[in-house]
Scaffold this motif. Structure first.
Motif, PDB file in Angstrom:
ATOM      1  N   ALA A   1      47.163  47.547  39.502  1.00  0.00           N
ATOM      2  CA  ALA A   1      47.372  48.081  38.155  1.00  0.00           C
ATOM      3  C   ALA A   1      46.114  47.941  37.313  1.00  0.00           C
ATOM      4  O   ALA A   1      45.739  48.851  36.558  1.00  0.00           O
ATOM      5  N   LEU A   2      45.427  46.816  37.447  1.00  0.00           N
ATOM      6  CA  LEU A   2      44.216  46.573  36.673  1.00  0.00           C
ATOM      7  C   LEU A   2      43.074  47.511  37.065  1.00  0.00           C
ATOM      8  O   LEU A   2      42.179  47.777  36.254  1.00  0.00           O
ATOM      9  N   SER A   3      43.120  48.008  38.282  1.00  0.00           N
ATOM     10  CA  SER A   3      42.045  48.885  38.753  1.00  0.00           C
ATOM     11  C   SER A   3      42.198  50.320  38.260  1.00  0.00           C
ATOM     12  O   SER A   3      41.316  51.146  38.486  1.00  0.00           O
ATOM     13  N   ARG A   4      43.325  50.594  37.580  1.00  0.00           N
ATOM     14  CA  ARG A   4      43.602  51.955  37.120  1.00  0.00           C
ATOM     15  C   ARG A   4      43.583  52.020  35.590  1.00  0.00           C
ATOM     16  O   ARG A   4      43.813  51.008  34.920  1.00  0.00           O
ATOM     17  N   PRO A   5      43.323  53.214  35.031  1.00  0.00           N
ATOM     18  CA  PRO A   5      43.445  53.397  33.579  1.00  0.00           C
ATOM     19  C   PRO A   5      44.886  53.095  33.161  1.00  0.00           C
ATOM     20  O   PRO A   5      45.810  53.227  33.969  1.00  0.00           O
ATOM     21  N   PRO A   6      45.108  52.642  31.908  1.00  0.00           N
ATOM     22  CA  PRO A   6      44.125  52.604  30.823  1.00  0.00           C
ATOM     23  C   PRO A   6      43.333  51.308  30.744  1.00  0.00           C
ATOM     24  O   PRO A   6      42.652  51.074  29.763  1.00  0.00           O
ATOM     25  N   HIS A   7      43.448  50.454  31.778  1.00  0.00           N
ATOM     26  CA  HIS A   7      42.755  49.164  31.723  1.00  0.00           C
ATOM     27  C   HIS A   7      41.247  49.371  31.771  1.00  0.00           C
ATOM     28  O   HIS A   7      40.731  50.098  32.627  1.00  0.00           O
ATOM     29  N   GLN A   8      40.554  48.732  30.854  1.00  0.00           N
ATOM     30  CA  GLN A   8      39.097  48.791  30.784  1.00  0.00           C
ATOM     31  C   GLN A   8      38.559  47.377  30.981  1.00  0.00           C
ATOM     32  O   GLN A   8      38.779  46.499  30.139  1.00  0.00           O
ATOM     33  N   LEU A   9      37.872  47.173  32.092  1.00  0.00           N
ATOM     34  CA  LEU A   9      37.410  45.843  32.464  1.00  0.00           C
ATOM     35  C   LEU A   9      35.914  45.701  32.252  1.00  0.00           C
ATOM     36  O   LEU A   9      35.155  46.648  32.448  1.00  0.00           O
ATOM     37  N   GLY A  10      35.508  44.488  31.864  1.00  0.00           N
ATOM     38  CA  GLY A  10      34.091  44.174  31.829  1.00  0.00           C
ATOM     39  C   GLY A  10      33.570  44.075  33.251  1.00  0.00           C
ATOM     40  O   GLY A  10      34.339  44.056  34.217  1.00  0.00           O
ATOM     41  N   SER A  11      32.271  43.986  33.404  1.00  0.00           N
ATOM     42  CA  SER A  11      31.670  44.005  34.744  1.00  0.00           C
ATOM     43  C   SER A  11      32.149  42.840  35.612  1.00  0.00           C
ATOM     44  O   SER A  11      32.435  43.024  36.804  1.00  0.00           O
ATOM     45  N   LEU A  12      32.259  41.634  35.034  1.00  0.00           N
ATOM     46  CA  LEU A  12      32.694  40.472  35.814  1.00  0.00           C
ATOM     47  C   LEU A  12      34.141  40.610  36.259  1.00  0.00           C
ATOM     48  O   LEU A  12      34.481  40.331  37.419  1.00  0.00           O
ATOM     49  N   ASP A  13      35.006  41.032  35.327  1.00  0.00           N
ATOM     50  CA  ASP A  13      36.423  41.202  35.671  1.00  0.00           C
ATOM     51  C   ASP A  13      36.605  42.325  36.684  1.00  0.00           C
ATOM     52  O   ASP A  13      37.419  42.217  37.611  1.00  0.00           O
ATOM     53  N   ALA A  14      35.849  43.399  36.520  1.00  0.00           N
ATOM     54  CA  ALA A  14      35.948  44.526  37.458  1.00  0.00           C
ATOM     55  C   ALA A  14      35.554  44.087  38.864  1.00  0.00           C
ATOM     56  O   ALA A  14      36.196  44.464  39.856  1.00  0.00           O
ATOM     57  N   ARG A  15      34.516  43.273  38.955  1.00  0.00           N
ATOM     58  CA  ARG A  15      34.088  42.787  40.269  1.00  0.00           C
ATOM     59  C   ARG A  15      35.142  41.864  40.867  1.00  0.00           C
ATOM     60  O   ARG A  15      35.432  41.938  42.072  1.00  0.00           O
ATOM     61  N   ALA A  16      35.741  41.007  40.032  1.00  0.00           N
ATOM     62  CA  ALA A  16      36.786  40.097  40.506  1.00  0.00           C
ATOM     63  C   ALA A  16      37.988  40.882  41.027  1.00  0.00           C
ATOM     64  O   ALA A  16      38.595  40.518  42.045  1.00  0.00           O
ATOM     65  N   VAL A  17      38.337  41.949  40.346  1.00  0.00           N
ATOM     66  CA  VAL A  17      39.465  42.779  40.776  1.00  0.00           C
ATOM     67  C   VAL A  17      39.161  43.452  42.103  1.00  0.00           C
ATOM     68  O   VAL A  17      39.999  43.478  43.015  1.00  0.00           O
ATOM     69  N   ARG A  18      37.963  43.991  42.245  1.00  0.00           N
ATOM     70  CA  ARG A  18      37.580  44.637  43.515  1.00  0.00           C
ATOM     71  C   ARG A  18      37.612  43.641  44.675  1.00  0.00           C
ATOM     72  O   ARG A  18      38.097  43.954  45.770  1.00  0.00           O
ATOM     73  N   GLU A  19      37.102  42.431  44.429  1.00  0.00           N
ATOM     74  CA  GLU A  19      37.098  41.404  45.473  1.00  0.00           C
ATOM     75  C   GLU A  19      38.518  41.009  45.852  1.00  0.00           C
ATOM     76  O   GLU A  19      38.830  40.817  47.035  1.00  0.00           O
TER      77      GLU A  19
END
Length: 244
Positions: free
Chosen positions: A167-185
């Motif tokens: 869910a976090l990887s999809r809109p409308p969620h807007q993640l900062g670079s660190l959070d986005a990387r954590a989600v991908r990992e």
């Protein structure tokens, strides 16, 4: 405490709406306790901060869903710091439920918005917040719940964590670079951990079933080792053979 009746047209709304002066007073008291909790949290006194957030929660009018959600989310943060994973999940879920009551997740058209939702949106605007604030808090809280679910490390909790991260990887969620990387990992690593947890729990369950079977068979001089399950490769069905 006295309270007014629900506004005209919102008679189905079950929670009493406080008069403006009383609502403002209660919210000010709640905000004061929250400010103390925030300061205490930064010192690392997470148990004390938790108690202050809970006091702030007890003072906040329950129909002010955004403010309620903020407090539940902050309580979840305290539980995370204390490694109280289940409590962190529960508090984050309460926060997300409150936000969903302000901004229902399912698409709706204007005429389908319920009177209860209108009351909550009016309260959101009256206290100086916007739906953008709701979106930001939802993202922050979902990150907290996903982390707590991941730390529980059960098959079910890891599956739920994976769904949160999706869910976090999809809109409308807007993640900062660190959070986005954590989600991908997390999305990359969780499938492996899910399979490991599944196998471990299945092995534990089979062990318990085996012990139960041995207890039943023991009076007959038998054990589960006396039985062998053979798979028919053509049909996929299993047959049971008795061995000695």
């Amino acid at each position: 405490m006295s309270s007014s009746t629900a506004p005209t047209g919102f008679s189905s709304y079950e929670q009493p709406i406080f008069p403006p002066e009383e609502e403002s007073s209660l919210l000010s008291q709640s905000h004061a306790e929250k400010a103390s909790a925030n300061s205490t949290f930064t010192t690392g006194s997470y148990t004390s901060a938790l108690q202050l957030y809970e006091k702030a929660l007890s003072l906040c009018p329950t129909y002010l869903e955004y403010d309620i959600a903020v407090l539940h989310s902050n309580i979840s943060a305290c539980h995370l710091k204390l490694s109280e994973w289940k409590a962190a999940v529960d508090s984050a879920t309460k926060a997300l439920d409150a936000l969903d009551r302000v901004d229902p997740p399912a698409p709706t058209v204007v005429q389908d918005i319920t009177p209860e939702t209108k009351v909550r949106i009016a309260a959101l605007q009256r206290t100086g917040h916007t739906l953008h604030d709701v979106y930001k808090l939802r993202t922050k809280t979902l990150l907290r719940r996903a982390k707590a679910r991941r730390e529980l490390k059960t098959w079910a909790s890891l599956q739920s964590a994976y769904e949160d991260y999706q869910a976090l990887s999809r809109p409308p969620h807007q993640l900062g670079s660190l959070d986005a990387r954590a989600v991908r990992e997390a999305l990359r690593e969780l499938p492996v951990h899910l399979e490991e947890a599944k196998n471990a729990e299945m092995k534990e369950m089979m062990g318990k079933l085996k012990n139960l079977g041995n207890g039943i068979l023991k009076p007959f001089g038998l054990s589960t080792d006396n039985f062998q399950f053979v798979k028919d490769e053509k049909t996929g069905a299993y047959s049971m053979n008795m061995t000695r």
